[in-house]
Write a protein that holds these residues in place. Structure first.
Motif, PDB file in Angstrom:
ATOM      1  N   ASP A 176      31.320  33.467  34.860  1.00  0.00           N
ATOM      2  CA  ASP A 176      31.350  33.127  33.418  1.00  0.00           C
ATOM      3  C   ASP A 176      32.613  32.926  32.817  1.00  0.00           C
ATOM      4  N   GLY A 177      33.640  32.073  33.816  1.00  0.00           N
ATOM      5  CA  GLY A 177      34.896  31.741  33.407  1.00  0.00           C
ATOM      6  C   GLY A 177      36.101  32.775  33.764  1.00  0.00           C
ATOM      7  N   HIS A 178      35.528  33.869  34.409  1.00  0.00           N
ATOM      8  CA  HIS A 178      36.587  34.849  35.040  1.00  0.00           C
ATOM      9  C   HIS A 178      36.571  34.840  36.330  1.00  0.00           C
ATOM     10  N   LEU A 179      37.765  35.451  37.012  1.00  0.00           N
ATOM     11  CA  LEU A 179      37.843  35.471  38.498  1.00  0.00           C
ATOM     12  C   LEU A 179      37.893  37.003  38.954  1.00  0.00           C
ATOM     13  N   PHE A 180      37.150  37.437  39.916  1.00  0.00           N
ATOM     14  CA  PHE A 180      36.927  38.691  40.396  1.00  0.00           C
ATOM     15  C   PHE A 180      37.163  38.787  42.118  1.00  0.00           C
ATOM     16  N   GLN A 181      37.791  39.787  42.287  1.00  0.00           N
ATOM     17  CA  GLN A 181      38.197  40.144  43.807  1.00  0.00           C
ATOM     18  C   GLN A 181      36.972  41.240  44.059  1.00  0.00           C
ATOM     19  N   THR A 182      36.495  41.032  45.238  1.00  0.00           N
ATOM     20  CA  THR A 182      35.237  41.816  45.497  1.00  0.00           C
ATOM     21  C   THR A 182      35.777  42.785  46.751  1.00  0.00           C
TER      22      THR A 182
ATOM     23  N   LEU B 124      18.858  48.335  55.858  1.00  0.00           N
ATOM     24  CA  LEU B 124      20.251  48.223  55.634  1.00  0.00           C
ATOM     25  C   LEU B 124      20.428  47.374  54.209  1.00  0.00           C
ATOM     26  N   CYS B 125      21.641  47.809  53.724  1.00  0.00           N
ATOM     27  CA  CYS B 125      21.848  47.059  52.559  1.00  0.00           C
ATOM     28  C   CYS B 125      23.276  47.249  52.592  1.00  0.00           C
ATOM     29  N   SER B 126      24.032  46.346  51.699  1.00  0.00           N
ATOM     30  CA  SER B 126      25.429  46.405  51.569  1.00  0.00           C
ATOM     31  C   SER B 126      25.583  46.342  50.095  1.00  0.00           C
ATOM     32  N   LYS B 127      26.700  46.676  49.641  1.00  0.00           N
ATOM     33  CA  LYS B 127      27.236  46.749  48.361  1.00  0.00           C
ATOM     34  C   LYS B 127      28.500  46.156  47.810  1.00  0.00           C
ATOM     35  N   MET B 128      28.449  45.307  46.704  1.00  0.00           N
ATOM     36  CA  MET B 128      29.527  44.567  46.339  1.00  0.00           C
ATOM     37  C   MET B 128      30.167  45.246  45.110  1.00  0.00           C
ATOM     38  N   SER B 129      31.356  45.488  44.978  1.00  0.00           N
ATOM     39  CA  SER B 129      32.056  45.931  43.808  1.00  0.00           C
ATOM     40  C   SER B 129      33.097  44.753  43.335  1.00  0.00           C
ATOM     41  N   PHE B 130      33.477  44.822  42.163  1.00  0.00           N
ATOM     42  CA  PHE B 130      34.042  43.855  41.343  1.00  0.00           C
ATOM     43  C   PHE B 130      35.122  44.323  40.629  1.00  0.00           C
ATOM     44  N   LYS B 131      36.459  43.549  40.887  1.00  0.00           N
ATOM     45  CA  LYS B 131      37.535  43.847  40.157  1.00  0.00           C
ATOM     46  C   LYS B 131      38.130  42.602  39.347  1.00  0.00           C
ATOM     47  N   ARG B 132      38.382  42.824  38.192  1.00  0.00           N
ATOM     48  CA  ARG B 132      38.482  41.472  37.747  1.00  0.00           C
ATOM     49  C   ARG B 132      40.168  41.382  37.684  1.00  0.00           C
ATOM     50  N   ILE B 133      40.495  40.130  37.734  1.00  0.00           N
ATOM     51  CA  ILE B 133      41.914  39.592  37.855  1.00  0.00           C
ATOM     52  C   ILE B 133      42.318  39.288  36.269  1.00  0.00           C
ATOM     53  N   GLN B 134      43.315  40.102  35.895  1.00  0.00           N
ATOM     54  CA  GLN B 134      43.714  39.847  34.516  1.00  0.00           C
ATOM     55  C   GLN B 134      44.377  38.504  34.031  1.00  0.00           C
TER      56      GLN B 134
ATOM     57  N   VAL C  43      43.099  35.906  33.361  1.00  0.00           N
ATOM     58  CA  VAL C  43      42.526  34.575  33.805  1.00  0.00           C
ATOM     59  C   VAL C  43      41.060  34.532  33.309  1.00  0.00           C
ATOM     60  N   SER C  44      41.136  33.614  32.282  1.00  0.00           N
ATOM     61  CA  SER C  44      39.791  33.331  31.772  1.00  0.00           C
ATOM     62  C   SER C  44      39.500  32.076  31.495  1.00  0.00           C
ATOM     63  N   ASN C  45      38.396  31.191  31.207  1.00  0.00           N
ATOM     64  CA  ASN C  45      38.108  29.987  31.108  1.00  0.00           C
ATOM     65  C   ASN C  45      38.281  29.244  32.197  1.00  0.00           C
ATOM     66  N   VAL C  46      38.038  29.874  33.412  1.00  0.00           N
ATOM     67  CA  VAL C  46      38.077  29.092  34.619  1.00  0.00           C
ATOM     68  C   VAL C  46      36.963  28.107  34.966  1.00  0.00           C
TER      69      VAL C  46
ATOM     70  N   SER D 120      47.629  33.534  48.388  1.00  0.00           N
ATOM     71  CA  SER D 120      47.951  32.529  47.256  1.00  0.00           C
ATOM     72  C   SER D 120      46.826  32.093  46.549  1.00  0.00           C
ATOM     73  N   PHE D 121      46.881  31.897  45.113  1.00  0.00           N
ATOM     74  CA  PHE D 121      45.680  31.334  44.418  1.00  0.00           C
ATOM     75  C   PHE D 121      46.220  30.308  43.716  1.00  0.00           C
ATOM     76  N   VAL D 122      45.172  29.427  43.120  1.00  0.00           N
ATOM     77  CA  VAL D 122      45.385  28.383  42.184  1.00  0.00           C
ATOM     78  C   VAL D 122      44.062  28.432  41.439  1.00  0.00           C
ATOM     79  N   THR D 123      44.259  28.465  40.121  1.00  0.00           N
ATOM     80  CA  THR D 123      43.122  28.354  39.091  1.00  0.00           C
ATOM     81  C   THR D 123      43.062  27.194  38.097  1.00  0.00           C
ATOM     82  N   ILE D 124      42.216  26.460  37.714  1.00  0.00           N
ATOM     83  CA  ILE D 124      42.222  25.454  36.840  1.00  0.00           C
ATOM     84  C   ILE D 124      41.525  26.044  35.627  1.00  0.00           C
ATOM     85  N   LEU D 125      42.308  26.205  34.647  1.00  0.00           N
ATOM     86  CA  LEU D 125      41.811  26.776  33.275  1.00  0.00           C
ATOM     87  C   LEU D 125      41.514  25.700  32.328  1.00  0.00           C
ATOM     88  N   SER D 126      40.465  25.979  31.373  1.00  0.00           N
ATOM     89  CA  SER D 126      40.489  25.243  30.251  1.00  0.00           C
ATOM     90  C   SER D 126      41.367  25.769  29.186  1.00  0.00           C
TER      91      SER D 126
END
Length: 456
Positions: free
Chosen positions: A358-364, A393-403, A405-408, A419-425
């Motif tokens: 929803d327009g935000h980036l997260f590292q997992t 078996l199961c796996s678990k995914m946790s998220f940390k928002r990249i500060q 950065v919005s409207n991605v 290295s990262f590139v984001t296209i923002l509105s």
């Protein structure tokens, strides 16, 4: 309070709250920031700008120096951008059919006609072979680049391992058209190009086409494929339609449909494994990491991953599964249902994945193959029980928002996650001028009281 003020259009109240410390980075219950709740499109203008951050030792961020960026910084030399692809040594940007690039152009990987380093992102002149061609997609590999137009495919950079599919060429300093067997391939229907380190992939609804070094991902025993050739699919049906394909250096995943039956085919370790209607849901996307490269070369061994193959898959209902090489099964990934419904895209990023929600980036961070206790058997258990899905078996995914950065709109990162590139509105709000000394909390408190008693 800031979310509510912006949602209902009270710009004066929003200014006051911001002045007294309210943050634009706070999420509400729907994982939205205040700026995402702007109600009327006419009060802002939107343009897509490229923002970069991370390591920059090879000038691949295109900001004029080699200094790393902890926080996103706009690439000021670029016009509005629709698509970007970044790798360790260079980056490509697409703007209204025009191509821009930056980084180290060794062996011509940027396509500027020389091996000069480009420190600021600049437009790349391309000589097309057909009339009225416009670029629709780009992909930056480790040593080469690919671009897709509505009429053909062009490549530049190293052809040492035949990844460009060009005849009698060791490297191409400018973008050169890649020729296909026109009797076999309808080039105008190609919709995806993927530039990996040592091979290339071209996809249209009729098939997946490959060229380059075989590290086990092409199946068979042939070491390399010098010219684009169709990848053999176990389901050689006339109604076969390719939905999507994905690849890393040693594995290719192809998702195809025959009439109403879906097939996921994994090409890895010179073997082919096909799953019929996996997870009983339509698969919409995957990303691949790890895996063994079957090639005896110092260069290949140096770049080879030491981790087992893992394939993360997302279904149309936003359920996630991971396919593990060692158990040859899919494991369900636990993600918050409220959060998973917001996920629109993801890709491999170092040891985890990079997720856009929803327009935000997260590292997992992924906790792999945890044991779980199943409930008692029920009359419905055999309906969803499939042998390719691990039951205990199961796996678990946790998220940390990249500060910051919005409207991605879209994003890209190198495989190592450096290295990262984001296209923002870009949204510019026309805010009325308010004198600080002539304003207090009375209007805000009245509005809040009115809202609280409205029954909404």
């Amino acid at each position: 309070a800031l979310h509510r003020s912006i949602y209902y259009g009270y710009i004066e109240n929003s200014q006051l709250l911001k002045r007294f410390g309210a943050s634009f980075d706070i999420f509400d219950g729907d994982f939205l920031t205040p700026l995402q709740l702007i109600p009327n499109p006419c009060i802002y203008s939107a343009q897509s700008a490229a923002y970069v951050f991370g390591k920059n030792k090879n000038y691949n961020l295109g900001i004029g120096n080699v200094n790393s960026r902890q926080y996103p910084e706009m690439v000021k030399s670029l016009p509005p951008i629709q698509m970007a692809s970044i790798n360790k040594f260079h980056s490509l940007f697409l703007s209204s059919g025009k191509l821009f690039g930056c980084g180290i152009s060794k062996e011509g990987r940027i396509g500027i006609g020389s091996e000069n380093t480009v420190v600021n992102a600049q437009e790349i002149a391309i000589k097309f072979n057909h009339k009225h061609e416009k670029i629709s997609s780009v992909s930056a590999g480790l040593h080469h680049s690919l671009i897709l137009t509505q009429k053909s495919v062009y490549g530049c950079g190293s052809n040492k391992h035949f990844q460009l599919g060009l005849r009698d060429v060791e490297r191409a300093l400018v973008f050169t058209e890649i020729h296909f067997d026109r009797m076999e391939v309808n080039v105008t229907k190609l919709n995806t190009v993927i530039a990996c380190d040592y091979h290339s992939i071209f996809v249209n609804p009729q098939g997946v086409y490959i060229c380059g070094l075989n590290l086990g991902q092409f199946s068979g025993i042939q070491e390399s494929i010098p010219f684009p050739r169709k990848l053999a699919n176990p389901s050689q049906h006339s109604d076969l339609k390719i939905q999507w394909a994905e690849s890393n250096n040693c594995c290719i995943c192809v998702y195809a449909t025959v009439k109403e039956t879906n097939f996921l085919t994994i090409y890895y370790n010179r073997r082919v494994k096909t799953f019929k209607n996996p997870m009983m849901e339509k698969l919409t996307k995957c990303c691949i990491s790890g895996g063994e490269m079957l090639y005896n070369s110092d260069e290949i061994v140096k770049n080879s991953s030491q981790k087992p193959l893992t394939i993360v898959l997302m279904t149309e209902h936003k359920n996630f599964y991971i396919y593990y090489e060692d158990i040859l099964q899919f494991v369900k990934v636990h993600v918050s249902p409220l959060f998973s419904s917001q996920i629109r895209d993801f890709m491999t990023c170092g040891d985890g994945i990079l997720v856009e929600a929803d327009g935000h980036l997260f590292q997992t961070t992924i906790q792999h193959k945890l044991s779980k206790m199943y409930q008692a058997e029920s009359e419905y258990q055999e309906f969803h029980s499939k042998k390719e899905i691990a039951q205990f078996l199961c796996s678990k995914m946790s998220f940390k928002r990249i500060q910051s950065v919005s409207n991605v709109e879209s994003f890209s990162c190198d495989v190592d996650g450096e290295s990262f590139v984001t296209i923002l509105s870009q949204r510019t709000i026309r805010v009325p001028a308010i004198k600080k000394e002539a304003f207090d909390f009375s209007t805000l408190l009245y509005d809040d009281f009115e809202y609280a008693n409205s029954g909404i």
